[in-house]
Design a protein around this motif. Structure first.
Motif, PDB file in Angstrom:
ATOM      1  N   PRO A 129     -45.541  -4.513  -2.786  1.00 49.08           N
ATOM      2  CA  PRO A 129     -46.536  -4.260  -1.745  1.00 49.08           C
ATOM      3  C   PRO A 129     -47.264  -5.552  -1.378  1.00 49.08           C
ATOM      4  O   PRO A 129     -47.642  -6.333  -2.248  1.00 49.08           O
ATOM      5  CB  PRO A 129     -47.487  -3.258  -2.405  1.00 49.08           C
ATOM      6  CG  PRO A 129     -46.722  -2.668  -3.545  1.00 49.08           C
ATOM      7  CD  PRO A 129     -45.804  -3.745  -4.017  1.00 49.08           C
ATOM      8  N   VAL A 130     -47.441  -5.766  -0.067  1.00 50.26           N
ATOM      9  CA  VAL A 130     -48.156  -6.967   0.383  1.00 50.26           C
ATOM     10  C   VAL A 130     -49.418  -6.635   1.162  1.00 50.26           C
ATOM     11  O   VAL A 130     -50.306  -7.485   1.299  1.00 50.26           O
ATOM     12  CB  VAL A 130     -47.229  -7.873   1.232  1.00 50.26           C
ATOM     13  CG1 VAL A 130     -46.047  -8.350   0.391  1.00 50.26           C
ATOM     14  CG2 VAL A 130     -46.747  -7.174   2.492  1.00 50.26           C
ATOM     15  N   ALA A 131     -49.528  -5.436   1.690  1.00 44.91           N
ATOM     16  CA  ALA A 131     -50.735  -5.036   2.422  1.00 44.91           C
ATOM     17  C   ALA A 131     -50.751  -3.514   2.518  1.00 44.91           C
ATOM     18  O   ALA A 131     -49.705  -2.859   2.398  1.00 44.91           O
ATOM     19  CB  ALA A 131     -50.772  -5.656   3.816  1.00 44.91           C
ATOM     20  N   GLY A 152     -53.377 -14.359   7.542  1.00 48.65           N
ATOM     21  CA  GLY A 152     -53.735 -15.102   8.736  1.00 48.65           C
ATOM     22  C   GLY A 152     -52.774 -14.948   9.895  1.00 48.65           C
ATOM     23  O   GLY A 152     -52.734 -15.811  10.786  1.00 48.65           O
ATOM     24  N   VAL A 153     -51.977 -13.894   9.917  1.00 42.76           N
ATOM     25  CA  VAL A 153     -51.052 -13.637  11.024  1.00 42.76           C
ATOM     26  C   VAL A 153     -51.189 -12.175  11.445  1.00 42.76           C
ATOM     27  O   VAL A 153     -51.770 -11.357  10.723  1.00 42.76           O
ATOM     28  CB  VAL A 153     -49.582 -13.925  10.634  1.00 42.76           C
ATOM     29  CG1 VAL A 153     -49.386 -15.405  10.364  1.00 42.76           C
ATOM     30  CG2 VAL A 153     -49.166 -13.090   9.423  1.00 42.76           C
ATOM     31  N   ARG A 154     -50.631 -11.852  12.600  1.00 38.36           N
ATOM     32  CA  ARG A 154     -50.642 -10.465  13.082  1.00 38.36           C
ATOM     33  C   ARG A 154     -49.284  -9.825  12.800  1.00 38.36           C
ATOM     34  O   ARG A 154     -48.233 -10.476  12.903  1.00 38.36           O
ATOM     35  CB  ARG A 154     -50.938 -10.427  14.580  1.00 38.36           C
ATOM     36  CG  ARG A 154     -52.261 -11.081  14.955  1.00 38.36           C
ATOM     37  CD  ARG A 154     -52.491 -10.994  16.456  1.00 38.36           C
ATOM     38  NE  ARG A 154     -52.908  -9.651  16.850  1.00 38.36           N
ATOM     39  CZ  ARG A 154     -52.981  -9.228  18.121  1.00 38.36           C
ATOM     40  NH1 ARG A 154     -52.599 -10.049  19.094  1.00 38.36           N
ATOM     41  NH2 ARG A 154     -53.385  -8.022  18.406  1.00 38.36           N
ATOM     42  N   LEU A 155     -49.321  -8.564  12.440  1.00 35.10           N
ATOM     43  CA  LEU A 155     -48.090  -7.810  12.179  1.00 35.10           C
ATOM     44  C   LEU A 155     -47.587  -7.268  13.518  1.00 35.10           C
ATOM     45  O   LEU A 155     -48.056  -6.227  13.996  1.00 35.10           O
ATOM     46  CB  LEU A 155     -48.361  -6.670  11.202  1.00 35.10           C
ATOM     47  CG  LEU A 155     -47.161  -5.804  10.828  1.00 35.10           C
ATOM     48  CD1 LEU A 155     -46.141  -6.610  10.030  1.00 35.10           C
ATOM     49  CD2 LEU A 155     -47.601  -4.580  10.025  1.00 35.10           C
ATOM     50  N   THR A 156     -46.650  -7.960  14.117  1.00 32.97           N
ATOM     51  CA  THR A 156     -46.140  -7.550  15.423  1.00 32.97           C
ATOM     52  C   THR A 156     -44.838  -6.768  15.344  1.00 32.97           C
ATOM     53  O   THR A 156     -44.483  -6.062  16.296  1.00 32.97           O
ATOM     54  CB  THR A 156     -45.920  -8.782  16.318  1.00 32.97           C
ATOM     55  OG1 THR A 156     -44.996  -9.669  15.675  1.00 32.97           O
ATOM     56  CG2 THR A 156     -47.246  -9.509  16.557  1.00 32.97           C
ATOM     57  N   SER A 157     -44.123  -6.894  14.224  1.00 30.84           N
ATOM     58  CA  SER A 157     -42.871  -6.153  14.067  1.00 30.84           C
ATOM     59  C   SER A 157     -42.576  -5.964  12.585  1.00 30.84           C
ATOM     60  O   SER A 157     -43.083  -6.703  11.739  1.00 30.84           O
ATOM     61  CB  SER A 157     -41.705  -6.890  14.737  1.00 30.84           C
ATOM     62  OG  SER A 157     -41.447  -8.118  14.084  1.00 30.84           O
ATOM     63  N   VAL A 158     -41.748  -4.987  12.299  1.00 31.62           N
ATOM     64  CA  VAL A 158     -41.287  -4.759  10.929  1.00 31.62           C
ATOM     65  C   VAL A 158     -39.774  -4.616  10.953  1.00 31.62           C
ATOM     66  O   VAL A 158     -39.176  -4.273  11.981  1.00 31.62           O
ATOM     67  CB  VAL A 158     -41.927  -3.500  10.295  1.00 31.62           C
ATOM     68  CG1 VAL A 158     -43.434  -3.699  10.118  1.00 31.62           C
ATOM     69  CG2 VAL A 158     -41.649  -2.248  11.123  1.00 31.62           C
ATOM     70  N   GLY A 159     -39.149  -4.886   9.812  1.00 30.16           N
ATOM     71  CA  GLY A 159     -37.698  -4.764   9.736  1.00 30.16           C
ATOM     72  C   GLY A 159     -37.221  -3.329   9.707  1.00 30.16           C
ATOM     73  O   GLY A 159     -36.109  -3.030  10.153  1.00 30.16           O
ATOM     74  N   ALA A 160     -38.043  -2.428   9.179  1.00 26.53           N
ATOM     75  CA  ALA A 160     -37.706  -1.003   9.099  1.00 26.53           C
ATOM     76  C   ALA A 160     -38.972  -0.246   8.747  1.00 26.53           C
ATOM     77  O   ALA A 160     -39.949  -0.824   8.247  1.00 26.53           O
ATOM     78  CB  ALA A 160     -36.624  -0.759   8.049  1.00 26.53           C
ATOM     79  N   LEU A 161     -38.963   1.030   9.011  1.00 23.73           N
ATOM     80  CA  LEU A 161     -40.114   1.845   8.620  1.00 23.73           C
ATOM     81  C   LEU A 161     -39.656   3.252   8.288  1.00 23.73           C
ATOM     82  O   LEU A 161     -38.530   3.658   8.605  1.00 23.73           O
ATOM     83  CB  LEU A 161     -41.205   1.845   9.692  1.00 23.73           C
ATOM     84  CG  LEU A 161     -40.916   2.466  11.055  1.00 23.73           C
ATOM     85  CD1 LEU A 161     -41.338   3.933  11.070  1.00 23.73           C
ATOM     86  CD2 LEU A 161     -41.677   1.736  12.147  1.00 23.73           C
ATOM     87  N   GLY A 162     -40.555   3.999   7.655  1.00 22.63           N
ATOM     88  CA  GLY A 162     -40.251   5.377   7.291  1.00 22.63           C
ATOM     89  C   GLY A 162     -41.514   6.186   7.173  1.00 22.63           C
ATOM     90  O   GLY A 162     -42.611   5.641   6.966  1.00 22.63           O
ATOM     91  N   VAL A 163     -41.370   7.504   7.296  1.00 25.15           N
ATOM     92  CA  VAL A 163     -42.502   8.437   7.242  1.00 25.15           C
ATOM     93  C   VAL A 163     -42.241   9.475   6.165  1.00 25.15           C
ATOM     94  O   VAL A 163     -41.141  10.036   6.074  1.00 25.15           O
ATOM     95  CB  VAL A 163     -42.713   9.143   8.594  1.00 25.15           C
ATOM     96  CG1 VAL A 163     -43.851  10.162   8.495  1.00 25.15           C
ATOM     97  CG2 VAL A 163     -43.003   8.137   9.694  1.00 25.15           C
ATOM     98  N   VAL A 173     -48.684 -16.343  -0.579  1.00 25.09           N
ATOM     99  CA  VAL A 173     -49.198 -16.144   0.777  1.00 25.09           C
ATOM    100  C   VAL A 173     -48.239 -16.741   1.796  1.00 25.09           C
ATOM    101  O   VAL A 173     -47.914 -16.113   2.818  1.00 25.09           O
ATOM    102  CB  VAL A 173     -50.606 -16.757   0.920  1.00 25.09           C
ATOM    103  CG1 VAL A 173     -51.011 -16.835   2.398  1.00 25.09           C
ATOM    104  CG2 VAL A 173     -51.628 -15.941   0.154  1.00 25.09           C
ATOM    105  N   ALA A 174     -47.742 -17.944   1.522  1.00 19.12           N
ATOM    106  CA  ALA A 174     -46.827 -18.605   2.449  1.00 19.12           C
ATOM    107  C   ALA A 174     -45.515 -17.826   2.578  1.00 19.12           C
ATOM    108  O   ALA A 174     -44.969 -17.675   3.685  1.00 19.12           O
ATOM    109  CB  ALA A 174     -46.560 -20.033   1.987  1.00 19.12           C
ATOM    110  N   GLN A 175     -45.011 -17.322   1.460  1.00 22.24           N
ATOM    111  CA  GLN A 175     -43.765 -16.561   1.481  1.00 22.24           C
ATOM    112  C   GLN A 175     -43.917 -15.262   2.282  1.00 22.24           C
ATOM    113  O   GLN A 175     -43.066 -14.923   3.107  1.00 22.24           O
ATOM    114  CB  GLN A 175     -43.319 -16.241   0.052  1.00 22.24           C
ATOM    115  CG  GLN A 175     -42.881 -17.450  -0.762  1.00 22.24           C
ATOM    116  CD  GLN A 175     -42.639 -17.100  -2.222  1.00 22.24           C
ATOM    117  OE1 GLN A 175     -43.065 -16.044  -2.704  1.00 22.24           O
ATOM    118  NE2 GLN A 175     -41.940 -17.977  -2.939  1.00 22.24           N
TER     119      GLN A 175
END
Length: 536
Positions: free
Chosen positions: A43-45, A87-98, A9-11
């Motif tokens: 996968p984490v979420a 316990g945190v909000r996902l405000t940004s990602v390093g990369a994404l794809g569709v 979780v911490a990582q």
């Protein structure tokens, strides 16, 4: 996904806060899924949203409003999963794809307005066009390919054709709305128009032939002016714009700016999700449709209507056996048995019902006890059927038991696929292993064992088998940061799948013999299926 340890979780929390995650989104036939992975590609979420195609005026379609409703619901569920676990909000990602369902027809005018309802891969109304293009190119053009839909619209003199300014796939459409870029990954592009594996771009000779073919009817039509620009895995395909971020997440939590990988089809992401991008490897994806992808060592000797020639996300040649009908009919029967359990006062969840049914299949007779099942909810081009009729057929001396019934339903889901795989075997195509993924393989050991019998080759299933293409496109997004130093196959082998937990099922001789008997019955029974489509 099991609960992570406190250390994990911490990582993951640190990776989320530092923007070192990758987000994959896939629009499948029945579910839109968002998958977030960490720096180790695990996968984490996740988040998801169910949707269904509609048959409107004899056309299988999805309204585009449902695309954004579903995407926003999946991303909202992902946000909730991140907050619940870390316990945190996902405000940004390093990369994404569709990623999304391959093929089909999305035609837009110069202002970006959709000209006709989305025609999905499931439609079989392009027979004359596909046949003419196959002859013209000397290259199989399946019914569902975008160029077949385009030429059929030309043949039918559809009034929207002169207004077309761009064509794309569902993944390409979503990507363009998110980034402003009219591009497509080579794997998905190869299902729009034939791709030359030497240039990893649309085949120039076939482009000229197509333009000449339509010149009399539409002198100004140039197919490459309409098609997306082709990109390879590892090439940046734009950045998430503020408008795109708002489309994904209307709450404004997710920031713009993340690099985006080339949009891909579900076939390409399935290959990535199973580490099947090298020659002599292949994968089977089971969902609403079922298809096998086999990476070729050499070109096929002849044109086969059962075999599509597409590419990996890196542009290597692949033989694809695509069947319009997969596990949907089995899912309908699972719902019926679930309703029966509820009527008895023992309600059960979908996964529990599936596990019980699939488990019983292993107790069935090797040939299914003389039963026969067709999962044809839609037409099936591999067997030459324009429409489908789901059927269960038995003779008076067949043995109708639950075990035989379920085994036959699973066999029926693999029937058309094995006909196509036999064509590849006759061409001398060899496989070292076939990797399987999709929800059907979450029940350990059942569908995997029966698929091995159906294709006569070892079938491997990994721990990510149930994650599917959303995880695969997240991995392709993560590959953006590594493409300069490693080809895709090396990257998957050394950084994603090194030490992966994989279970391999070898074909059981008794199952193989039983399936061969079933398949002989299946071939003969196609006459019954054809009669049903003509009578009902």
């Amino acid at each position: 996904m099991s609960a992570p340890t406190a250390e994990r979780v911490a990582q993951v929390r640190a990776a989320i806060e530092q923007g070192r995650t990758s987000l994959g989104i896939e629009l499948g036939s029945t579910r839109i899924k968002a998958c977030l992975i960490g720096p180790d590609h695990a996968p984490v979420a996740s988040g998801g949203h169910a949707w269904e195609n509609q048959l409107v005026d004899r056309t299988w379609t999805y309204p585009l409003d449902a695309v954004w409703t579903g995407l926003q619901a999946a991303v909202a569920e992902l946000h909730a999963d991140v907050e619940r676990q870390y316990g945190v909000r996902l405000t940004s990602v390093g990369a994404l794809g569709v990623s999304a369902m391959m093929h089909g027809y999305l035609a837009f005018d110069a202002s970006g307005e959709l000209l006709v309802p989305f025609r999905t891969w499931r439609n079989t109304s392009t027979g004359p066009a596909a046949a003419a293009l196959t002859e013209l190119f000397g290259y199989n053009v399946p019914l569902r390919w975008s160029v077949a839909h385009l030429y059929q619209a030309v043949l039918d003199a559809e009034p929207h054709v002169p207004q077309i300014a761009s064509l794309t796939t569902l993944a390409g459409y979503v990507h363009r709305r998110l980034t402003g870029e009219h591009v497509l990954g080579v794997g998905d592009a190869s299902g729009m128009f034939p791709v030359d594996p030497a240039t990893r771009d649309y085949d120039a000779t076939m482009v000229r032939a197509f333009d000449a073919l339509v010149a009399d009817r539409h002198p100004g039509l140039r197919v490459t002016d309409l098609l997306p620009r082709v990109l390879l895995a590892g090439q940046e395909a734009g950045r998430l714009t503020p408008e795109g971020a708002a489309l994904l997440d209307p709450t404004g939590t997710l920031a713009a700016g993340a690099p985006v990988c080339p949009p891909e089809g579900d076939a390409g992401t399935g290959m990535v999700a199973t580490n099947a991008v090298a020659p002599r490897t292949g994968n089977v994806s089971v969902g609403t449709s079922i298809f096998a992808m086999v990476v070729l060592e050499r070109a096929l000797a002849r044109v086969h209507h059962e075999i599509d020639l597409v590419t990996t996300p890196a542009g290597d040649l692949v033989a694809m056996v695509h069947c319009n009908n997969g596990a949907s009919e089995l899912g309908v029967w699972a719902e019926v048995f679930g309703q029966f359990a509820t009527a008895l006062g023992h309600p059960a969840g979908q996964d529990e019902v599936f596990a019980a049914l699939l488990g019983s299949a292993l107790d069935g007779e090797a040939d299914g006890g003389g039963l026969l099942a067709y999962n044809y909810l839609a037409g099936e081009p591999v067997t030459g059927l324009d429409e489908g009729r789901p059927l269960v057929v038995r003779t008076p001396d067949s043995r109708l038991t639950l075990a035989n019934f379920v085994r036959t339903q699973v066999y029926g889901a693999f029937g058309t696929l094995s006909l196509g795989m036999q064509v590849l075997a006759d061409e001398g195509v060899e496989l070292d292993a076939l990797f399987a993924h999709g929800g059907l393989f979450r029940t350990a050991g059942v569908a995997q064992r029966l698929l091995a019998a159906a294709v006569g080759a070892p079938v491997a299933v990994g721990t990510t088998a149930g994650e599917g293409g959303a995880w695969g496109i997240a991995v392709l997004a993560a590959y953006l940061g590594h493409a300069d130093g490693q080809d895709l196959g090396t990257y998957l082998g050394t950084q994603v799948f090194a030490g992966a937990d994989v279970v391999v099922a070898e074909p059981d001789p008794a199952d193989v013999a039983g399936y061969a008997t079933f398949l002989e019955r299946y071939r003969a029974g196609l006459a019954v299926e054809r009669a049903a489509t003509e009578a009902l």
